[in-house]
Design an enzyme around this catalytic site. Structure first.
Site, PDB file in Angstrom:
ATOM      1  N   GLU A  43       0.965  -1.392   0.125  1.00 23.81           N
ATOM      2  CA  GLU A  43       0.003  -0.135  -0.180  1.00 23.81           C
ATOM      3  C   GLU A  43       0.986   1.152   0.068  1.00 23.81           C
ATOM      4  O   GLU A  43       0.537   2.050  -0.686  1.00 23.81           O
ATOM      5  CB  GLU A  43      -0.987   0.088   1.381  1.00 23.81           C
ATOM      6  N   TYR A 126      -6.185   6.157   4.835  1.00 22.23           N
ATOM      7  CA  TYR A 126      -6.631   5.065   3.926  1.00 22.23           C
ATOM      8  C   TYR A 126      -5.842   3.870   4.036  1.00 22.23           C
ATOM      9  O   TYR A 126      -6.183   2.777   4.017  1.00 22.23           O
ATOM     10  CB  TYR A 126      -6.010   5.599   2.445  1.00 22.23           C
ATOM     11  N   ASP A 144      -9.466   5.831  -1.167  1.00 25.79           N
ATOM     12  CA  ASP A 144      -8.513   6.311  -1.847  1.00 25.79           C
ATOM     13  C   ASP A 144      -9.200   7.136  -2.904  1.00 25.79           C
ATOM     14  O   ASP A 144     -10.468   7.244  -2.964  1.00 25.79           O
ATOM     15  CB  ASP A 144      -7.544   5.497  -2.449  1.00 25.79           C
TER      16      ASP A 144
END
Ligand code: SF4
Length: 352
Positions: A43, A126, A144
């Site tokens: 991520e 996020y 996101d």
């Protein structure tokens, strides 16, 4: 738009979206084994970077630094070399800082709770939502840019997606409709945004599993969403890059600790376009000779563009403030892609 109205409008999407995701999800290296460390690293890498570009970096990173312990202990040069070319190097430094906190305070394991995750260096709402839901199955949304685009189109909502109150409304609305598998649901929204409800150009509404619930599709205006303020034009910086040679070595210089490419090694430069005469004057006391102009280059950062001119030259007295490296050291140094043109020239030069 009121949160309750959003919840009502979005409540029909989880079932068809999950069904679509389970059939159509791309196979990605971090998806096959979504352990917390892998989800975290992927991520962070995926912020500002395309999936295809991230794949080889992720594999290499995990091979070299397979767990929190290895990341916490890694030498910064090695870490930055693993990150070389991905850009936004503060992400890599933050990973290491967070890994050290994980070792000291969490026994080397990423916490399950969103509230704890969001306190770690480099982990925002996020990423915390993604780790908590994908790795631990916690009922928390991960919002996101892809998700905001899909949601504003589904709702035909023209609120500014950069505003915190609107993001909070989206958060609460999605939290209210999360199904039993929140990680899959969050990924299904992201996947829809990345592969069908596209950011650039017309979305592929004909392939969309939730088209019948989509207000923008029904009104034939998906490109009107999302709404965000116009970006400011990027500032142009003219720079002169120095490929300065001394006895088979070339000069490197560390960027300041703040600003663009903070703390990274690169080629010495100056924020102006210098002529050959300007170069001679600047390096007069260092015994400059053999000045050759190198090709110009441009690098685009989010807020600034570097328009570069380069010079290759020799000195007889090396400036002490710079680091002098041979080809082997240069190969091992993490040089950001902003200097790619000059880095390739330097590697060729030192081969001779
Ligand atoms: Fe996006 Fe089109 Fe699907 Fe609406 S129908 S969510 S605009 S792809």
């Amino acid at each position: 738009m009121k949160t309750q109205a959003m919840i009502t409008m979005l409540s029909s999407i989880p079932t068809p979206l999950l069904e679509w995701y389970r059939k159509n999800a791309r196979t990605l290296p971090w998806r096959s084994n979504p352990q917390p460390y892998y989800v975290w690293i992927s991520e962070i890498m995926l912020q500002q970077t395309r999936v295809e570009a991230v794949k080889p970096y992720f594999e290499r990173f995990i091979q070299s630094l397979p767990d929190v312990q290895a990341l916490a202990a890694v030498d910064e040069e090695v870490l930055l070399k693993l990150w070389e070319g991905l850009g936004y190097y503060s992400r890599a430094r933050n990973l290491k800082k967070a890994a050290q906190v994980l070792l000291q305070e969490y026994g080397g394991v990423l916490p399950k709770e969103y509230e704890a995750l969001v306190t770690l260096q480099g982990i925002g709402p996020y990423t915390a939502g993604a780790i908590a839901s994908i790795a631990y199955g916690q009922a928390v949304p991960a919002i996101d840019g892809n998700v905001l685009r899909v949601v504003t189109r589904l709702l035909a909502c023209d609120e500014d997606i950069t505003k915190t109150p609107f993001r909070q409304e989206v958060f609460h609305s999605l939290q209210a409709i999360l199904p039993d598998s929140p990680g899959d649901f969050n990924q299904s929204l992201m996947e829809l945004g990345a592969t069908v409800c596209l950011p650039n150009g017309m979305p592929l509404c004909g392939e969309c599993p939730v088209a019948q619930y989509c207000q923008a599709y029904l009104h034939k205006n998906p490109l009107d969403y999302p709404t965000k303020p116009k970006k400011k034009a990027r500032r142009i910086e003219k720079r002169t890059v120095f490929l300065c040679l001394y006895q088979g070595k070339i000069a490197l210089c560390r960027r300041p600790e703040k600003g663009v490419l903070a703390g990274m090694w690169g080629y010495p430069d100056r924020e102006e376009t210098l002529s050959v005469e300007g170069m001679e004057e600047l390096f007069e006391t260092y015994g400059i000779s053999g000045i050759k102009k190198s090709p110009g280059a441009k690098h685009i950062f989010s807020h600034v563009e570097w328009h570069m001119t380069g010079y290759l030259f020799h000195v007889t007295t090396p400036p002490k403030a710079w680091r002098w490296v041979d080809r082997e050291e240069l190969t091992q140094a993490a040089i950001p892609s902003a200097w790619r043109t000059y880095h390739e020239i330097a590697l060729d030069l030192l081969r001779m």
